[in-house]
Design an enzyme around this catalytic site. Structure first.
Site, PDB file in Angstrom:
ATOM      1  N   ASN A   7       0.878  -1.171   0.000  1.00 45.17           N
ATOM      2  CA  ASN A   7       0.000   0.000   0.000  1.00 45.17           C
ATOM      3  C   ASN A   7       0.916   1.222   0.000  1.00 45.17           C
ATOM      4  O   ASN A   7       1.445   1.613   1.042  1.00 45.17           O
ATOM      5  CB  ASN A   7      -0.892  -0.039   1.248  1.00 45.17           C
ATOM      6  CG  ASN A   7      -1.874   1.118   1.292  1.00 45.17           C
ATOM      7  OD1 ASN A   7      -1.867   1.989   0.414  1.00 45.17           O
ATOM      8  ND2 ASN A   7      -2.706   1.137   2.309  1.00 45.17           N
ATOM      9  N   ARG A  95      -2.572  -2.027  -3.470  1.00 50.28           N
ATOM     10  CA  ARG A  95      -3.785  -1.254  -3.253  1.00 50.28           C
ATOM     11  C   ARG A  95      -3.714  -0.016  -4.146  1.00 50.28           C
ATOM     12  O   ARG A  95      -2.729   0.724  -4.097  1.00 50.28           O
ATOM     13  CB  ARG A  95      -3.870  -0.834  -1.781  1.00 50.28           C
ATOM     14  CG  ARG A  95      -5.111  -0.050  -1.510  1.00 50.28           C
ATOM     15  CD  ARG A  95      -5.195   0.368  -0.077  1.00 50.28           C
ATOM     16  NE  ARG A  95      -6.484   1.033   0.135  1.00 50.28           N
ATOM     17  CZ  ARG A  95      -6.850   1.567   1.275  1.00 50.28           C
ATOM     18  NH1 ARG A  95      -6.068   1.525   2.307  1.00 50.28           N
ATOM     19  NH2 ARG A  95      -8.024   2.151   1.386  1.00 50.28           N
ATOM     20  N   HIS A 184     -12.988   2.571   0.055  1.00 51.95           N
ATOM     21  CA  HIS A 184     -12.974   1.480   1.048  1.00 51.95           C
ATOM     22  C   HIS A 184     -13.623   0.231   0.463  1.00 51.95           C
ATOM     23  O   HIS A 184     -14.121  -0.630   1.198  1.00 51.95           O
ATOM     24  CB  HIS A 184     -13.747   1.851   2.337  1.00 51.95           C
ATOM     25  CG  HIS A 184     -13.161   2.968   3.134  1.00 51.95           C
ATOM     26  ND1 HIS A 184     -13.921   3.961   3.690  1.00 51.95           N
ATOM     27  CD2 HIS A 184     -11.875   3.229   3.482  1.00 51.95           C
ATOM     28  CE1 HIS A 184     -13.142   4.801   4.348  1.00 51.95           C
ATOM     29  NE2 HIS A 184     -11.888   4.377   4.228  1.00 51.95           N
ATOM     30  N   ARG A 242     -11.503  14.920   7.686  1.00 47.86           N
ATOM     31  CA  ARG A 242     -12.259  15.333   6.488  1.00 47.86           C
ATOM     32  C   ARG A 242     -13.657  15.784   6.891  1.00 47.86           C
ATOM     33  O   ARG A 242     -14.279  15.178   7.757  1.00 47.86           O
ATOM     34  CB  ARG A 242     -12.385  14.165   5.507  1.00 47.86           C
ATOM     35  CG  ARG A 242     -11.074  13.704   4.921  1.00 47.86           C
ATOM     36  CD  ARG A 242     -11.324  12.663   3.819  1.00 47.86           C
ATOM     37  NE  ARG A 242     -10.120  11.912   3.554  1.00 47.86           N
ATOM     38  CZ  ARG A 242     -10.054  10.579   3.559  1.00 47.86           C
ATOM     39  NH1 ARG A 242     -11.133   9.859   3.792  1.00 47.86           N
ATOM     40  NH2 ARG A 242      -8.923   9.980   3.312  1.00 47.86           N
ATOM     41  N   GLU A 385      -8.300  -5.776   4.753  1.00 45.49           N
ATOM     42  CA  GLU A 385      -8.144  -5.390   3.344  1.00 45.49           C
ATOM     43  C   GLU A 385      -6.947  -6.090   2.712  1.00 45.49           C
ATOM     44  O   GLU A 385      -6.986  -6.465   1.542  1.00 45.49           O
ATOM     45  CB  GLU A 385      -7.976  -3.862   3.243  1.00 45.49           C
ATOM     46  CG  GLU A 385      -9.261  -3.122   3.541  1.00 45.49           C
ATOM     47  CD  GLU A 385      -9.055  -1.657   3.854  1.00 45.49           C
ATOM     48  OE1 GLU A 385      -8.637  -1.341   4.978  1.00 45.49           O
ATOM     49  OE2 GLU A 385      -9.323  -0.819   2.974  1.00 45.49           O
TER      50      GLU A 385
END
Ligand code: AMP
Length: 401
Positions: A7, A95, A184, A242, A385
């Site tokens: 990632n 990813r 996601h 965010r 993940e």
């Protein structure tokens, strides 16, 4: 098969080496401050398969290539390594944030795939360039080893137009590809599969992926029908830093009032907003809980606002699906904060959602917190993940043989 999951961020590379024989993580780690951003580079490596302590060292990473080289070096190190040679690594799964309208599923990386990921850079300007650097660095140091791209957006490509289209002129969709994409996706897909596995199948599921970044996803028979994030991960519920959804005119108004450029405004909305801004203290929900418990009203409001917006989306998705059979909580906040789960579910009793207070305090990878009289199953399921990326990679590599 042994699969390296990568990632790559703009200044960091996270990795896991997974043994697909039993799904175990052989080693995991992180290279930080690539490109000298924020000081000298650093690698942290945990060789789980050996039972040895964590290895940690300063190391200069001028580019992602040096970071990937350091990862391979430590994976094959005499003391801290978990494989003897690089050739024991069968494939690499990457990813990738934004697959735009180009990718509906994971795929083996070739020149055409790289070109398509490059075309998606305007949609994912913060992440796709870094993801590409990770891919290119692996190709350079592991020539001939198959590389697979797994997209955060791909799971959401089953959304119907009424969910993914914005109510703006068609040309912006057709020519500029402006639409809801959602993120996601790898986590939402993992939870959807796991929930089906545990319960023997679930018809209408709402998955709440609540972490530093948060999104909810409405899933019918394993397929995404709606999700809270949009063209970018900025949309939806408020997050650590965010803002989540707000009236687009806020951007114009604050740009005019303070003389911000759009880019400065977007940095504010991405990095200085969310529960950090509401609390004025922290983006970490543990700090907010501690603050609220000590009587800090801003921390209390941040938690209340987060729960309120999540609860509103649960209601919205139940309406969108004509009901809900199961709600799942996952990621840092979803898995660890019993109080946030309780806050979100409190007020959903009218929908038949009730949680068991005692079960809600329990910890584990899979915890059933469904209340005695609840009509909706409620579970905490730990996301993974990396395993999902490794599984996709294994399947594609085997199919190509
Ligand atoms: P993630 O992005 O999924 O890694 O989630 C990270 C976030 O999870 C952290 O920023 C914390 O806000 C939150 N978190 C982790 N542990 C806890 C906990 N025990 N209680 C509340 N929040 C937690």
């Amino acid at each position: 098969m042994k699969i390296l999951v990568v990632n790559a961020g703009s200044s960091s590379v996270k990795y896991q080496l997974i043994n697909m024989d039993d799904g175990s993580v052989m080693a995991k780690g992180l290279c930080e401050r690539i490109g000298g951003t924020g000081g000298v580079g650093h690698i942290t490596h945990t060789p789980l398969a050996t039972g040895k302590e964590k290895y940690s060292s300063d190391k200069d990473f001028p580019t992602h290539a040096e970071a990937i080289a350091a990862v391979l070096e430590i994976l094959t190190d005499k003391e801290y390594g978990v494989v003897k040679e690089i050739s024991e690594i069968d494939a690499v799964g990457h990813r990738v944030l934004h697959g735009g309208m180009e990718f509906t599923e994971s795929c083996i990386i070739d020149d055409a795939v790289i070109a398509a990921i490059e075309r998606c850079i305007p949609l994912g300007p913060l992440h796709n360039p870094a993801n590409l650097l990770g891919i290119k660095a692996c190709q350079a140091v592991m020539p001939g080893v198959p590389q697979v791209a797994v997209f955060d957006t791909a799971f959401h490509m089953t959304m119907p137009p009424k969910a993914y289209r914005y109510a703006i002129e068609k040309k912006y969709y057709e020519e500029d590809h402006v639409r809801r994409y959602g993120f996601h996706g790898t986590s939402h897909r993992y939870i959807a599969q796991k929930a089906a596995e545990i319960t023997g199948g679930v018809h209408r599921l709402i998955n709440c992926h609540l972490g530093n970044g948060s999104s909810l996803c409405a899933i019918v028979d394993g397929k995404c029908v709606d999700t809270t994030m949009g063209l970018s991960p900025l949309a939806g519920v408020p997050m650590g830093t965010r803002s989540g959804d707000l009236d687009p005119c806020v951007v114009e108004y604050l740009c005019n009032t303070h003389g911000y450029t759009v880019s400065e405004m977007l940095t504010i909305l991405n990095k200085k907003s969310g529960v950090l801004a509401l609390s004025g203290k922290s983006s970490d929900f543990r700090d907010l809980e501690a603050g609220a418990n000590a009587g800090d009203e801003d921390c209390a409001l941040a938690l209340e606002k987060f729960a309120y917006e999540c609860r509103k989306y649960v209601g919205a998705y139940a309406a969108a699906m004509g009901g809900v059979d199961m709600i799942t909580f996952t990621a840092g906040v979803g898995e660890n904060s019993d109080t946030m789960r309780a806050r979100i579910c409190d007020g959903l009793q009218y929908m038949g959602v009730e949680i068991d207070e005692e079960a809600n305090h329990q910890r584990g990878d899979v915890v059933d917190i469904t209340g005695k009289n609840s009509k909706v199953k409620v579970m905490v399921i730990a996301t993974n993940e990396e395993l999902m990326i490794a599984k996709d990679t294994e399947a594609l590599v085997l199919a190509a043989k």
